[in-house]
Design a protein around this motif. Structure first.
Motif, PDB file in Angstrom:
ATOM      1  N   GLY A  19       4.258  -8.629  48.564  1.00 33.85           N
ATOM      2  CA  GLY A  19       3.688  -9.043  47.285  1.00 33.85           C
ATOM      3  C   GLY A  19       4.723  -9.647  46.351  1.00 33.85           C
ATOM      4  O   GLY A  19       5.881  -9.230  46.341  1.00 33.85           O
ATOM      5  N   GLY A  20       4.288 -10.616  45.557  1.00 31.76           N
ATOM      6  CA  GLY A  20       5.160 -11.181  44.527  1.00 31.76           C
ATOM      7  C   GLY A  20       5.378 -10.142  43.445  1.00 31.76           C
ATOM      8  O   GLY A  20       4.421  -9.505  43.000  1.00 31.76           O
ATOM      9  N   MET A  21       6.610  -9.934  43.052  1.00 30.53           N
ATOM     10  CA  MET A  21       6.907  -8.903  42.050  1.00 30.53           C
ATOM     11  C   MET A  21       7.889  -9.441  41.022  1.00 30.53           C
ATOM     12  O   MET A  21       9.047  -9.718  41.303  1.00 30.53           O
ATOM     13  N   GLY A  22       7.355  -9.575  39.787  1.00 33.55           N
ATOM     14  CA  GLY A  22       8.197 -10.098  38.727  1.00 33.55           C
ATOM     15  C   GLY A  22       8.724  -8.981  37.849  1.00 33.55           C
ATOM     16  O   GLY A  22       8.184  -7.892  37.859  1.00 33.55           O
ATOM     17  N   ASN A 137       4.751 -16.419  43.616  1.00 34.35           N
ATOM     18  CA  ASN A 137       3.757 -15.706  42.826  1.00 34.35           C
ATOM     19  C   ASN A 137       3.957 -16.017  41.346  1.00 34.35           C
ATOM     20  O   ASN A 137       5.074 -15.952  40.831  1.00 34.35           O
ATOM     21  N   LEU A 139       1.805 -15.681  37.327  1.00 37.36           N
ATOM     22  CA  LEU A 139       0.710 -15.012  36.627  1.00 37.36           C
ATOM     23  C   LEU A 139      -0.032 -16.013  35.745  1.00 37.36           C
ATOM     24  O   LEU A 139       0.604 -16.753  34.991  1.00 37.36           O
ATOM     25  N   GLU A 248      -6.970  -6.729  45.284  1.00 38.54           N
ATOM     26  CA  GLU A 248      -6.022  -5.718  44.823  1.00 38.54           C
ATOM     27  C   GLU A 248      -6.736  -4.518  44.200  1.00 38.54           C
ATOM     28  O   GLU A 248      -7.540  -4.674  43.278  1.00 38.54           O
ATOM     29  N   ALA A 252      -2.381  -0.395  42.535  1.00 36.25           N
ATOM     30  CA  ALA A 252      -1.217  -1.256  42.834  1.00 36.25           C
ATOM     31  C   ALA A 252      -0.218  -1.244  41.686  1.00 36.25           C
ATOM     32  O   ALA A 252      -0.585  -1.024  40.528  1.00 36.25           O
ATOM     33  N   GLY A 253       1.042  -1.549  42.010  1.00 36.14           N
ATOM     34  CA  GLY A 253       2.078  -1.676  40.996  1.00 36.14           C
ATOM     35  C   GLY A 253       1.873  -2.936  40.156  1.00 36.14           C
ATOM     36  O   GLY A 253       1.048  -3.788  40.488  1.00 36.14           O
ATOM     37  N   GLY A 254       2.610  -3.050  39.064  1.00 36.57           N
ATOM     38  CA  GLY A 254       2.512  -4.229  38.201  1.00 36.57           C
ATOM     39  C   GLY A 254       1.344  -4.122  37.240  1.00 36.57           C
ATOM     40  O   GLY A 254       0.944  -3.028  36.842  1.00 36.57           O
ATOM     41  N   GLY A 287      -2.670  -2.770  47.405  1.00 37.05           N
ATOM     42  CA  GLY A 287      -2.754  -1.569  46.572  1.00 37.05           C
ATOM     43  C   GLY A 287      -2.904  -0.337  47.443  1.00 37.05           C
ATOM     44  O   GLY A 287      -3.990  -0.046  47.941  1.00 37.05           O
ATOM     45  N   GLY A 288      -1.791   0.362  47.671  1.00 36.39           N
ATOM     46  CA  GLY A 288      -1.842   1.570  48.487  1.00 36.39           C
ATOM     47  C   GLY A 288      -2.181   1.292  49.944  1.00 36.39           C
ATOM     48  O   GLY A 288      -2.850   2.094  50.596  1.00 36.39           O
ATOM     49  N   GLN A 307      -1.336  -6.857  51.702  1.00 35.91           N
ATOM     50  CA  GLN A 307      -0.214  -7.245  50.820  1.00 35.91           C
ATOM     51  C   GLN A 307       0.415  -5.941  50.310  1.00 35.91           C
ATOM     52  O   GLN A 307      -0.283  -5.070  49.805  1.00 35.91           O
ATOM     53  N   GLY A 309       3.510  -4.101  47.988  1.00 39.18           N
ATOM     54  CA  GLY A 309       4.485  -4.330  46.926  1.00 39.18           C
ATOM     55  C   GLY A 309       5.516  -3.222  46.830  1.00 39.18           C
ATOM     56  O   GLY A 309       6.700  -3.411  47.150  1.00 39.18           O
ATOM     57  N   THR A 310       5.073  -2.050  46.381  1.00 39.90           N
ATOM     58  CA  THR A 310       5.999  -0.954  46.064  1.00 39.90           C
ATOM     59  C   THR A 310       6.989  -0.648  47.189  1.00 39.90           C
ATOM     60  O   THR A 310       8.183  -0.443  46.921  1.00 39.90           O
ATOM     61  N   THR A 437       8.041  -1.009  36.540  1.00 40.03           N
ATOM     62  CA  THR A 437       6.662  -0.909  37.026  1.00 40.03           C
ATOM     63  C   THR A 437       6.679  -0.480  38.485  1.00 40.03           C
ATOM     64  O   THR A 437       7.582  -0.832  39.252  1.00 40.03           O
TER      65      THR A 437
HETATM   66  C1  LIG Z   1       7.628  -3.783  40.819  1.00 40.65           C
HETATM   67  C2  LIG Z   1       6.343  -4.515  40.977  1.00 40.65           C
HETATM   68  C3  LIG Z   1       6.144  -5.722  40.315  1.00 40.65           C
HETATM   69  C4  LIG Z   1       4.971  -6.457  40.502  1.00 40.65           C
HETATM   70  N1  LIG Z   1       4.828  -7.670  39.896  1.00 40.65           N
HETATM   71  C5  LIG Z   1       3.769  -8.469  40.201  1.00 40.65           C
HETATM   72  C6  LIG Z   1       3.697  -9.807  39.710  1.00 40.65           C
HETATM   73  O1  LIG Z   1       4.582 -10.283  38.997  1.00 40.65           O
HETATM   74  N2  LIG Z   1       2.617 -10.553  40.057  1.00 40.65           N
HETATM   75  C7  LIG Z   1       1.621 -10.062  40.865  1.00 40.65           C
HETATM   76  O2  LIG Z   1       0.661 -10.801  41.169  1.00 40.65           O
HETATM   77  N3  LIG Z   1       1.669  -8.810  41.349  1.00 40.65           N
HETATM   78  C8  LIG Z   1       2.718  -8.008  41.049  1.00 40.65           C
HETATM   79  N4  LIG Z   1       2.816  -6.755  41.604  1.00 40.65           N
HETATM   80  C9  LIG Z   1       1.780  -6.327  42.566  1.00 40.65           C
HETATM   81  C10 LIG Z   1       2.230  -6.619  44.024  1.00 40.65           C
HETATM   82  O3  LIG Z   1       2.335  -7.989  44.277  1.00 40.65           O
HETATM   83  C11 LIG Z   1       1.260  -6.003  45.053  1.00 40.65           C
HETATM   84  O4  LIG Z   1       0.002  -6.601  45.004  1.00 40.65           O
HETATM   85  C12 LIG Z   1       1.065  -4.527  44.855  1.00 40.65           C
HETATM   86  O5  LIG Z   1       2.303  -3.935  44.624  1.00 40.65           O
HETATM   87  C13 LIG Z   1       0.416  -3.889  46.078  1.00 40.65           C
HETATM   88  O6  LIG Z   1       0.249  -2.513  45.915  1.00 40.65           O
HETATM   89  P1  LIG Z   1       1.358  -1.436  46.335  1.00 40.65           P
HETATM   90  O7  LIG Z   1       2.350  -1.467  45.253  1.00 40.65           O
HETATM   91  O8  LIG Z   1       0.617  -0.138  46.383  1.00 40.65           O
HETATM   92  O9  LIG Z   1       1.902  -1.839  47.671  1.00 40.65           O
HETATM   93  C14 LIG Z   1       3.948  -5.959  41.363  1.00 40.65           C
HETATM   94  C15 LIG Z   1       4.151  -4.724  41.995  1.00 40.65           C
HETATM   95  C16 LIG Z   1       5.316  -4.007  41.812  1.00 40.65           C
HETATM   96  C17 LIG Z   1       5.492  -2.697  42.528  1.00 40.65           C
END
Ligand SMILES: Cc1cc2nc3c(=O)[nH]c(=O)nc-3n(C[C@H](O)[C@H](O)[C@H](O)COP(=O)(O)O)c2cc1C
Length: 467
Positions: A19-22, A137, A139, A248, A252-254, A287-288, A307, A309-310, A437
């Motif tokens: 996942g994209g994480m900003g 990624n 927003l 999602e 999920a994080g973010g 998400g999980g 997808q 993220g965490t 986050t």
């Molecule tokens: C630290 C962090 C930052 C995130 N930032 C973004 C973001 O900038 N844009 C976005 O679309 N999703 C963001 N996400 C969501 C992730 O892309 C992903 O969909 C999500 O983490 C999946 O769930 P999981 O954390 O349970 O694996 C973020 C997640 C985390 C953990």
């Protein structure tokens, strides 16, 4: 293993999207490690202009920024950036980072070029040394830097654009036009009492490249959604083709989509997978979902995969400082990790998942506004545009028409998130505290780490998911 779903384009879809994480959490290093495994590595395009100039002010250790900038096809854009921002050996650690102007609708050419180059650099490095797929990624809530950012990523041949945090109806058509180097206009979300007024932001790729520039590859466009209604709306009303979805879950994080009713999530907030599947486009569950069982179940439900993220945010390659990652692992092992959904913190108005770490306990949240990515755009009485952030100092925010209710409980995400990746601003000798986050689901950690290791790589995450 790859899923081939679209034989006309011979597109092979990965089972895992990192996942994209900003901001800067899913950086080029992480996306590169994932793309090397032929899964989809996604860089975050959020605030990359600031991240590039801070890396340069930190001395560009390893020379990665300069190596990628040397590969940029239009060196006249690169030269002023190096001249203005690179500090050989890096700035002293307690010195303030120099700032660029905050994003506005009438951005200067040099600020557009910084965005173009910064996004090129991140995608270029994510693709370096592999032939896997790389995505970006962004927003929808952060609109002003979007078009130049996408163009920079396209110059580096980004394969996929993934957008959440809003309803990105204008983006697919913008990708079509920018790939042909045609001018683009995009509707701006502006707070105004006059609903009939439309505000546009425009970008002309042709003014930044030479006349002999070949058309660019049009990346696939995936939207992050949390309801099938949104998926349907995007398919029907988007300005161009939507190529897939990431569904999602609210754990999920973010940022998360707001609950349909009140301040608590319920069954009603769970997206109907069948209805999204019925649209006939590829989709991934998020998400999980960071386990081999979740991957299998997602595929049984018709998804291409998941997808995650965490699990990647916690890996060695992610941009989060080692100190914060280590502390989160320790908190998890001690049973004290507490991920909360904060309905107030984010200036976007969206719920935001966060965890407390030692570095931000007991200190006041930062309320300075000097990065400005999350400022709301509003129409002034004289018809011009103004900018205000509910996380900024209260008085100017209210003087600009904001309300104290909007400002209540807000945190400066821009500065807090940059501190999380070790690029926090230093003000009068004090570092801005991080804002972290995180996702709710940490079940992946014990199987990946076992009882002896204290850290793991992106490869370990992929090995575990594909086990
Ligand atoms: C630290 C962090 C930052 C995130 N930032 C973004 C973001 O900038 N844009 C976005 O679309 N999703 C963001 N996400 C969501 C992730 O892309 C992903 O969909 C999500 O983490 C999946 O769930 P999981 O954390 O349970 O694996 C973020 C997640 C985390 C953990």
């Amino acid at each position: 293993m790859l899923n081939t779903l679209d034989s006309s384009q011979a597109t092979a879809y990965p089972e895992i999207i990192q996942g994209g994480m900003g901001a800067g959490v899913s950086n080029w290093r992480l996306a590169n490690a994932v793309a090397k495994r032929r899964q989809l590595g996604v860089i975050s395009g959020t605030a990359l202009d600031t991240i590039l100039i801070r890396r340069l002010q930190d001395g560009d250790e390893g020379g990665h920024m300069r190596r990628a900038m040397a590969a940029f096809p239009y060196q006249e854009m690169v030269k002023p950036i190096l001249r203005d921002w690179f500090i050989d050996g890096g700035k002293p650690i307690d010195e303030t980072y120099k700032l660029k102007p905050m994003p506005t609708a009438d951005m200067l050419r040099e600020d557009e070029e910084l965005l173009i180059v910064a996004n090129f650099v991140e995608v270029y490095l994510a693709k370096e040394g592999n032939t896997g797929m790389v995505g970006i990624n962004l927003l929808e809530k952060i609109q002003l830097p979007t078009l130049p950012s996408l163009f920079g990523a396209m110059l580096a041949e980004v394969d996929v654009v993934i957008m959440g945090g809003g309803i990105p109806l204008g983006i697919p058509g913008a990708l079509d036009k920018m790939s042909q180097l045609q001018p683009v206009e995009m509707k701006l979300n502006v707070i105004t009492s006059d609903r009939s007024q439309e505000f546009l932001t425009s970008f002309h790729p042709g003014t930044h490249v030479s006349a002999v520039q070949e058309p660019l590859k049009r990346p696939l466009f995936f939207a992050v959604i949390s309801s099938d209604i949104l998926a349907k709306t995007l398919v029907k009303k988007a300005s161009g083709q939507v190529d897939g979805f990431v569904i999602e879950h609210y754990n999920a994080g973010g940022h998360n989509a707001p609950p349909r009713r009140g301040d608590a999530y319920s069954e009603r907030d769970i997206c109907s997978v069948e209805k999204v599947a019925a649209l006939g486009l590829p989709f991934w569950m998020a998400g999980g979902c960071a386990s081999p069982q979740d991957l299998r179940q997602a595929k049984e439900a018709g998804a291409c995969g998941v997808q995650v993220g965490t699990a990647f945010a916690c890996s060695e390659e992610s941009g989060i400082t080692d100190q914060i990652k280590t502390e989160i692992i320790q908190q998890h092992r001690a049973g004290t990790l507490n991920v909360i959904t904060d309905f107030k913190a984010s200036p976007t108005g969206y719920p935001f998942k966060r965890v407390e770490v030692e570095a931000n306990s007991g200190r006041d949240a930062c309320r300075a506004c000097d990065l400005g990515y999350l400022r709301h755009v509003y129409a002034k009485d004289d018809g011009t545009l103004g900018y205000r952030c509910p996380a900024s100092p209260r008085k100017p925010f209210i003087n600009k028409g904001g309300t104290s209710e909007e400002a209540e409980g807000k945190h400066c995400l821009c500065n807090g998130l940059l501190a999380t990746i070790g690029m926090g601003q230093v003000r009068r000798g004090t570092a801005v505290q991080p804002l972290v986050t995180w996702g709710e689901d940490m079940r992946f950690l014990d199987p990946i780490l076992g009882s002896h290791k204290s850290s793991y790589s992106a490869n370990d995450v992929i090995d575990y998911l594909l086990a």
